[in-house]
Design an enzyme around this catalytic site. Structure first.
Site, short mmCIF file in Angstrom:
data_model
loop_
_atom_site.label_atom_id
_atom_site.label_comp_id
_atom_site.label_asym_id
_atom_site.label_seq_id
_atom_site.Cartn_x
_atom_site.Cartn_y
_atom_site.Cartn_z
N HIS A 1 0.84 -1.21 0.00
CA HIS A 1 0.00 0.00 0.00
C HIS A 1 0.87 1.26 0.00
O HIS A 1 1.80 1.37 0.81
CB HIS A 1 -0.90 -0.02 1.25
CG HIS A 1 -1.74 1.20 1.40
ND1 HIS A 1 -1.95 1.82 2.61
CD2 HIS A 1 -2.41 1.93 0.49
CE1 HIS A 1 -2.73 2.87 2.43
NE2 HIS A 1 -3.03 2.97 1.15
CA CA Z 1 0.53 -0.39 -4.30
#
Ligand code: CA
Ligand code: V1S
Ligand code: ZN
Length: 390
Positions: free
Chosen positions: A182
């Site tokens: 992320h």
């Molecule tokens: Ca990513």
């Protein structure tokens, strides 16, 4: 500039400093700056350096890095030395700024950070000055670094610095992140503004996969007074996603985001740990599928800043980034899929010597992303885009 009259294709600039490649995080650490050497050797063996403007990246200045980072943190980064990790008088700062196993203090740390950051700032400025349409810094893409905290092998957030440059010229900038992790640092940096739309595709498992953030409903702080509400798009995935699913998902999500948000420029983080066979990753993508995301992003014809990121199996990182360089140069169709005999360190690419080894076959992971799950993600993104104006 000799390339203004290129008959087809865009002016592509390459920003790098070979001094970055010589830094070492430590023997057992997965981040190997040497993967950049391998990438450059492949790019040169294919002759792609002839088709780009090559720039030696300079070190970002303290003041440039202070556009995002806190002075206390930069001061520590600038003066810290390898032995300090065990010095009691430094322990408060080591803990406060999150240095340790993931983010070790190694020789030349500040030099390393300022060089990769300088490459991204230079690249962004080339786009702003209309000196190139596509600017590449494979040593950048360190998306976890926070204002006053190192995180996940990242110390200075070059992406945030690059976006801040682009925002001087463009009302809206879109950030896309195909690293398997992320892009939390970039998301957080811009979560109070509607001038940046961040989109990250990643493996999501709150408890068992770093950094544990980026759920579908993590869309930015949703206070009515926050203009950045809804401007973080997260596409959480499970293990083993395959080429066709990922490409279709990427087209649907990114196509819709660009149509709605109408950015003036795009920053694309191409973390190569989303490939199959990555030492830390868990997806099942081949080099061509990873590249297909770059190719699709390029079709919008917007100023494009391309950075690296993760990628922990160096031979495959270099394959992907060399292939993606060829896509950006519109030379992918003419590259020989067999790696040239002349490439340095050719033994790393054996026994097949292919630019496109069957990564999805070599370590087969069950695809835990059924079609209805992916359709639900696309539906949720469309729903979220209803709150966003371009
Ligand atoms: Ca990513
Ligand atoms: N996954 C993973 C992983 N492996 C390591 C690691 C392994 C050996 C070492 F000598 C040092 C570190 N750390 C992690 C992750 C961080 C992943 C960062 C990805 C960065 C990026 O690709 O997105 C962008 C460049 N860290 C953790 O999982 C945290 C721990 C929870 C486990 C590992 N230990 C070392 C720290 C705490
Ligand atoms: Zn990563």
């Amino acid at each position: 500039n000799y390339r203004v009259a290129r008959p087809q294709g865009y002016r592509v600039s390459w920003h790098a400093n070979p001094a970055v490649e010589a830094h070492h995080f430590g023997q057992s650490h997965p981040m190997k700056p040497w993967r950049l050497t391998l990438t450059k050797q492949l790019v040169m063996a294919y002759g792609m350096h002839h088709a780009m403007d090559l720039y030696l990246a300079r070190a970002a200045t303290y003041e440039e890095m202070a556009d995002f980072h806190e002075a206390d943190y930069l001061d520590f980064l600038r003066q810290v030395m390898p032995g300090d990790i065990d010095r009691p008088e430094q322990s408060d700062n080591v803990i406060r700024f999150n240095f340790g196993d993931d983010c070790p203090i190694f020789d030349g740390l500040y030099n390393y950070c300022s060089l990769y950051a300088g490459g991204t700032v230079d690249a962004a400025r080339k786009l702003c000055n209309n000196q190139s349409e596509i600017a590449i810094n494979w040593s950048g893409g360190l998306h976890h670094a926070k204002k006053a905290e190192a995180s996940g092998f990242c110390y200075v957030n070059d992406i945030v610095l690059g976006i801040l440059q682009l925002l001087r010229h463009h009302p809206r900038v879109m950030y896309i992140d195909i690293d398997v992790h992320h892009g939390d640092g970039v998301e957080q940096a811009f979560w109070s503004t509607d001038r940046v739309l961040t989109v990250s595709f990643h493996k999501y498992d709150k408890d068992n996969f770093f950094p544990g953030t980026g759920a579908l409903d993590d869309t930015g702080p949703s206070h009515p007074l926050n203009p950045g509400a809804h401007h973080s798009i997260n596409v959480p995935l499970n293990d083993g996603i395959d080429d066709d699913s990922y490409i279709q998902l990427y087209h649907e999500v990114i196509g819709a985001c660009i149509a709605t948000y109408r950015p003036g420029a795009i920053v694309l983080q191409c973390g190569a740990d989303s490939l199959g066979c990555d030492r830390l990753g868990c997806f099942n993508l081949n080099v061509r599928a990873h590249g297909a995301c770059v190719a699709f992003t390029k079709t919008f014809g917007l100023p494009l800043l391309v950075v690296g990121g993760g990628g922990y199996t160096p031979r495959n990182v270099s394959r992907a980034w060399a292939h993606e360089t060829s896509i950006l140069l519109e030379a992918d169709k003419i590259l020989d899929p067999t790696i040239p005999d002349s490439v340095a360190f050719r033994n790393h690419f054996g026994p097949d010597f292919s630019l496109f080894p069957p990564l999805s076959e070599l370590r087969k992971l069950e695809n835990k992303n059924p079609r209805p799950y992916l359709a639900g993600l696309v539906e949720a993104v469309h729903e979220q885009l209803r709150y966003i104006q371009g």
